[in-house]
Motif scaffolding. Structure first.
Motif, PDB file in Angstrom:
ATOM      1  N   THR A 101      -5.257  -9.788   2.044  1.00 13.53           N
ATOM      2  CA  THR A 101      -6.352  -8.813   2.139  1.00 13.53           C
ATOM      3  C   THR A 101      -6.622  -8.150   0.784  1.00 13.53           C
ATOM      4  OG1 THR A 101      -4.858  -7.008   2.770  1.00 13.53           O
ATOM      5  CG2 THR A 101      -5.823  -8.288   4.565  1.00 13.53           C
ATOM      6  N   GLN A 102      -6.091  -8.741  -0.257  1.00 12.99           N
ATOM      7  CA  GLN A 102      -6.208  -8.213  -1.623  1.00 12.99           C
ATOM      8  C   GLN A 102      -5.842  -6.740  -1.693  1.00 12.99           C
ATOM      9  OE1 GLN A 102     -10.148  -9.522  -2.576  1.00 12.99           O
ATOM     10  NE2 GLN A 102      -9.392 -11.496  -3.279  1.00 12.99           N
ATOM     11  N   GLY A 103      -4.757  -6.422  -1.007  1.00 13.78           N
ATOM     12  CA  GLY A 103      -4.198  -5.082  -1.101  1.00 13.78           C
ATOM     13  C   GLY A 103      -4.845  -4.039  -0.215  1.00 13.78           C
ATOM     14  N   ALA A 104      -5.822  -4.425   0.610  1.00 13.28           N
ATOM     15  CA  ALA A 104      -6.450  -3.430   1.503  1.00 13.28           C
ATOM     16  C   ALA A 104      -5.423  -2.926   2.525  1.00 13.28           C
ATOM     17  CB  ALA A 104      -7.656  -4.025   2.219  1.00 13.28           C
ATOM     18  N   PHE A 105      -4.577  -3.841   2.986  1.00 15.22           N
ATOM     19  CA  PHE A 105      -3.443  -3.462   3.827  1.00 15.22           C
ATOM     20  C   PHE A 105      -2.241  -3.392   2.894  1.00 15.22           C
ATOM     21  CE2 PHE A 105       0.426  -4.762   5.974  1.00 15.22           C
ATOM     22  CZ  PHE A 105       0.457  -3.898   7.053  1.00 15.22           C
ATOM     23  N   ASP A 106      -1.537  -2.257   2.906  1.00 15.18           N
ATOM     24  CA  ASP A 106      -0.436  -2.079   1.969  1.00 15.18           C
ATOM     25  C   ASP A 106       0.717  -1.340   2.634  1.00 15.18           C
ATOM     26  OD1 ASP A 106       1.270  -1.539  -0.098  1.00 15.18           O
ATOM     27  OD2 ASP A 106      -0.273  -0.779  -1.461  1.00 15.18           O
ATOM     28  N   VAL A 107       1.805  -2.077   2.853  1.00 13.32           N
ATOM     29  CA  VAL A 107       2.951  -1.537   3.573  1.00 13.32           C
ATOM     30  C   VAL A 107       3.790  -0.595   2.682  1.00 13.32           C
ATOM     31  CG1 VAL A 107       4.615  -3.398   3.050  1.00 13.32           C
ATOM     32  CG2 VAL A 107       4.614  -2.338   5.322  1.00 13.32           C
ATOM     33  N   THR A 108       3.429  -0.503   1.400  1.00 18.75           N
ATOM     34  CA  THR A 108       4.208   0.338   0.478  1.00 18.75           C
ATOM     35  C   THR A 108       3.606   1.736   0.284  1.00 18.75           C
ATOM     36  OG1 THR A 108       3.065  -0.311  -1.580  1.00 18.75           O
ATOM     37  CG2 THR A 108       4.857  -1.752  -0.815  1.00 18.75           C
ATOM     38  N   LEU A 109       2.679   2.090   1.161  1.00 17.31           N
ATOM     39  CA  LEU A 109       2.011   3.397   1.015  1.00 17.31           C
ATOM     40  C   LEU A 109       2.795   4.560   1.624  1.00 17.31           C
ATOM     41  CD1 LEU A 109      -1.747   2.644   1.839  1.00 17.31           C
ATOM     42  CD2 LEU A 109      -0.797   3.371  -0.354  1.00 17.31           C
ATOM     43  N   GLY A 110       4.060   4.312   2.001  1.00 17.86           N
ATOM     44  CA  GLY A 110       4.834   5.316   2.738  1.00 17.86           C
ATOM     45  C   GLY A 110       4.824   6.714   2.138  1.00 17.86           C
TER      46      GLY A 110
END
Ligand code: ADP
Ligand code: MG
Length: 328
Positions: A101-110
């Motif tokens: 998703t070219q970074g649109a979804f980012d699991v590191t945004l905690g």
């Protein structure tokens, strides 16, 4: 004597036809209201197994429970650690999705998610100081190492993953029909007793919680929605919602108000509903045109409802204040 004969006949009938029943339950888990409606001979056992599994997943992925695996992982950022199979699976999937998703979804945004969770706008310096980025994670089988300060958050995918696990349980227990709602994440299993598909309401983002703008029919599918109306707060007359643009670490200024993904896979549906929202209309439509392995409904902030062509026969607009457009 007659009574006993009637009772015996009744037992015989029940034994012959099996005891199909519907189990309806509601829980507050994973920070949301969940409701399960499960029909079949094994409904009670299947319901128990699903509720137990979701409760167990909460102990893995809860960002706030201090006894969760995620909490421990975030505390130990900087050193190598072993993670559970669920954790490794979902992290691997999330990292792949981030690239797709070219970074649109980012699991590191905690870290950023935590700052926004206090109900007030965080200071820019604080937001900028957060360590984010998939490249700061190394995952090999069950061994994980993240860079010091990095915080993971699975809020945009954990419920979808839980719905995948619930689907597996329904199949294992040979449940013919069920409707599961894990917050905004619906799994429609089988069809209604009369042989017609389930009807799923699509939320009106300008309306209240039970206001639909349309109805979608579904069989054996996940219907997963994200929107700016779901969670957030207001400060100085401005509303701040809970879906962040990883580039700015602030609520995404999307030209969409709601995204609904219809998918064969709950985790993917959950990831995509969030990612498409961040992308906005143009990029979301382009993303769909490139993949075409899911269906979607986009509600734009100027009141249009865009649907993919395969949904034409399955979606009915119920509010005439919206304009329906089929994506070409
Ligand atoms: P909901 O939780 O209401 O179903 P989503 O599936 O869209 O909504 O997930 C939003 C949650 O995911 C946020 O509350 C936050 O924890 C996290 N999040 C916010 N923005 C992003 C993003 N761009 N990528 C991944 N996770 C995000
Ligand atoms: Mg999501």
């Amino acid at each position: 004597m007659v009574k006993r004969m009637i009772a015996c006949c009744l037992l015989l009938v029940l034994a012959l036809f099996g005891c199909t029943e519907t189990k309806n339950t509601q829980y507050y888990m994973m920070d949301t209201v969940m409701s399960f409606s499960i029909t079949g001979e094994n409904a009670i056992a299947a319901e128990r197994a699903i509720a137990d599994r979701v409760a167990q997943l909460e102990t893995v992925f809860s960002p706030t429970r201090e006894d969760s695996e995620l909490f421990r992982v975030n505390e130990n950022a900087g050193s190598a650690m072993e993670v559970s199979r669920d954790f490794a699976n979902l992290l691997a999937l999330s990292l792949k999705a981030s690239a797709e998703t070219q970074g649109a979804f980012d699991v590191t945004l905690g870290g950023a998610v935590e700052l926004w969770a206090h109900g007030k706008v965080p200071a820019s310096e604080e937001l900028e100081a957060q360590v984010t980025g998939s490249e700061k994670i190394s995952l090999f089988e069950n061994t994980l190492q993240t860079q010091k300060g990095l915080k993971l958050n699975f809020g945009a995918v954990a419920k979808g993953y839980a719905s995948d696990c619930a689907k597996e349980i329904l199949e294992e227990y040979e449940i013919p029909r069920a409707l599961l709602s894990l917050g905004g994440n619906i799994y429609a299993h089988g069809e209604k007793e009369d042989g017609t598909p389930w009807n799923i309401g699509v939320r009106d983002p300008w309306g209240e919680a039970q206001d639909w703008l349309g109805i979608l029919t579904a069989r054996d599918e996940f219907i997963i929605a994200s929107g700016d109306y779901e969670r957030g707060f207001e400060e100085d007359g401005v509303r701040y919602h809970h879906i962040l643009d990883p580039k700015t670490r602030r609520p995404a200024t999307s030209d969409l108000r709601e995204t609904v993904v219809v998918s064969q896979n709950g985790s993917r549906g959950d990831i995509l509903s969030t990612a498409l929202f961040v992308m906005g209309e143009e990029k979301a439509v382009a993303y769909w045109k490139n993949t075409r392995d899911f269906e979607m409904i986009l509600v734009s902030s100027d009141g249009r409802v865009l649907i993919t062509p395969n949904l034409k026969e399955r979606f009915t607009l119920t509010k005439d204040s919206y304009i329906l457009e089929v994506i070409g």
